[in-house]
Scaffold this motif. Structure first.
Motif, PDB file in Angstrom:
ATOM      1  N   VAL A  83       0.826  -1.212   0.000  1.00 21.24           N
ATOM      2  CA  VAL A  83       0.000   0.000   0.000  1.00 21.24           C
ATOM      3  C   VAL A  83       0.859   1.260   0.000  1.00 21.24           C
ATOM      4  O   VAL A  83       0.531   2.255  -0.659  1.00 21.24           O
ATOM      5  N   GLU A  87       1.689   1.092  -4.238  1.00 16.98           N
ATOM      6  CA  GLU A  87       0.544   1.925  -4.627  1.00 16.98           C
ATOM      7  C   GLU A  87       0.720   3.385  -4.219  1.00 16.98           C
ATOM      8  O   GLU A  87       0.077   4.275  -4.790  1.00 16.98           O
ATOM      9  N   TYR A  89      -0.381   4.884  -1.595  1.00 18.98           N
ATOM     10  CA  TYR A  89      -1.605   5.426  -1.017  1.00 18.98           C
ATOM     11  C   TYR A  89      -1.386   5.947   0.404  1.00 18.98           C
ATOM     12  O   TYR A  89      -2.186   6.728   0.907  1.00 18.98           O
ATOM     13  N   LYS A  90      -0.325   5.488   1.046  1.00 16.85           N
ATOM     14  CA  LYS A  90       0.096   6.027   2.336  1.00 16.85           C
ATOM     15  C   LYS A  90       1.605   6.231   2.305  1.00 16.85           C
ATOM     16  O   LYS A  90       2.327   5.526   1.598  1.00 16.85           O
ATOM     17  N   PHE A 160     -10.405   7.254   3.987  1.00 19.57           N
ATOM     18  CA  PHE A 160      -9.430   6.500   3.204  1.00 19.57           C
ATOM     19  C   PHE A 160      -9.767   5.022   3.299  1.00 19.57           C
ATOM     20  O   PHE A 160     -10.040   4.491   4.382  1.00 19.57           O
ATOM     21  N   SER A 162      -9.677   1.020   0.729  1.00 22.23           N
ATOM     22  CA  SER A 162      -9.802   0.309  -0.541  1.00 22.23           C
ATOM     23  C   SER A 162     -11.271   0.283  -0.937  1.00 22.23           C
ATOM     24  O   SER A 162     -12.158   0.589  -0.126  1.00 22.23           O
ATOM     25  N   ASP A 188     -10.919   4.584  -4.444  1.00 21.55           N
ATOM     26  CA  ASP A 188      -9.697   3.801  -4.609  1.00 21.55           C
ATOM     27  C   ASP A 188      -9.334   3.701  -6.092  1.00 21.55           C
ATOM     28  O   ASP A 188     -10.039   3.037  -6.859  1.00 21.55           O
TER      29      ASP A 188
END
Length: 239
Positions: A83, A87, A89-90, A160, A162, A188
């Motif tokens: 993640v 990705e 995302y964080k 936040f 998925s 997402d």
């Protein structure tokens, strides 16, 4: 209000062109054959709007995040790094771990998670949440309905997550706690290509849905301002 009565009122409020909502819940019985999910489960969930039920289990939810967010398995060790580092995302793995810890997911004791279009159900027994796939216009109506009897700042929540977490995890936890929040989801980027580009999701925990069926006719959904939006949703006006 019976399921049949709700669908009648829902069609009256939103029109015939809007997909019927999908109910989901854990069960000891599968509602459909447990088939392989070739990709992210979100695409399979969206197909339930066409009328065919979907059953998820530990055997066909192969995505590490998906198995966590559906409460079939604990978090795989690779997920925080994926993640954050793949990705993006964080910012860090530690943020991901902290976020997941806060979710407080408890593994289900039931072997199946069934998704069924609302008109295929006779009752809402065992349902965790009700899922709407919504365009901005439809979302306007759903939010107006939810805001009608709830003055809390987080009556509708965007968090936040998925795609599958925004559909299942939040609603299941809220339902278990008897909460009143509803959740906008499908922000997402990894899952968005699996649903129509103009749609988001709006998930209502079952405990809240039972309240909302009692306020539907008094809410903005049956007033003049919404009637204009309803006509646009159904192609009666173009602007």
């Amino acid at each position: 209000m019976t399921v049949k009565d709700f669908i009648t009122k829902y069609r009256e409020a939103f029109g015939e062109s809007v997909p019927l909502p999908v109910a989901f819940g854990y069960s000891d019985k599968a509602a459909a054959e447990v088939r392989k999910i070739p990709r992210c489960m979100v695409g399979a969930i969206r197909k339930v709007c066409d009328g065919q039920p979907l059953t998820l289990s530990a055997d066909n939810v192969l995505c590490g995040g998906g198995s966590l967010y559906t409460a079939f398995a604990p978090i795989p060790g690779r997920v925080p790094g994926f993640v954050s580092e793949v990705e993006h995302y964080k910012q860090t793995k530690e943020q991901v771990i902290e976020y997941i810890d806060r979710l407080g997911i408890r593994l289900t004791e039931k072997p199946y998670l069934n998704f069924m279009r609302l008109d295929t159900l006779e009752s809402l027994d065992g349902v965790e949440g009700v899922l709407f796939f919504a365009t901005p216009d439809v979302l306007s109506g759903l939010c107006s309905w939810v805001f009608y009897d709830n003055n809390s700042d987080d009556a509708v929540s965007v968090r936040f997550s998925s795609g599958c977490c925004s559909i299942v995890t939040f609603a299941a936890k809220e339902n278990a706690e008897g909460g009143r929040r509803c959740f906008i989801g499908m922000l997402d980027p990894s899952a968005r290509p699996l649903i129509p580009k103009e749609e988001l999701t709006f998930t209502v925990p079952m405990c809240r849905f039972r309240e909302l069926t009692g306020t539907m006719e008094q809410s903005a959904l049956f007033q003049k301002a919404w009637s204009v939006v309803r006509r646009r949703i159904n192609g009666e006006i173009q602007k």
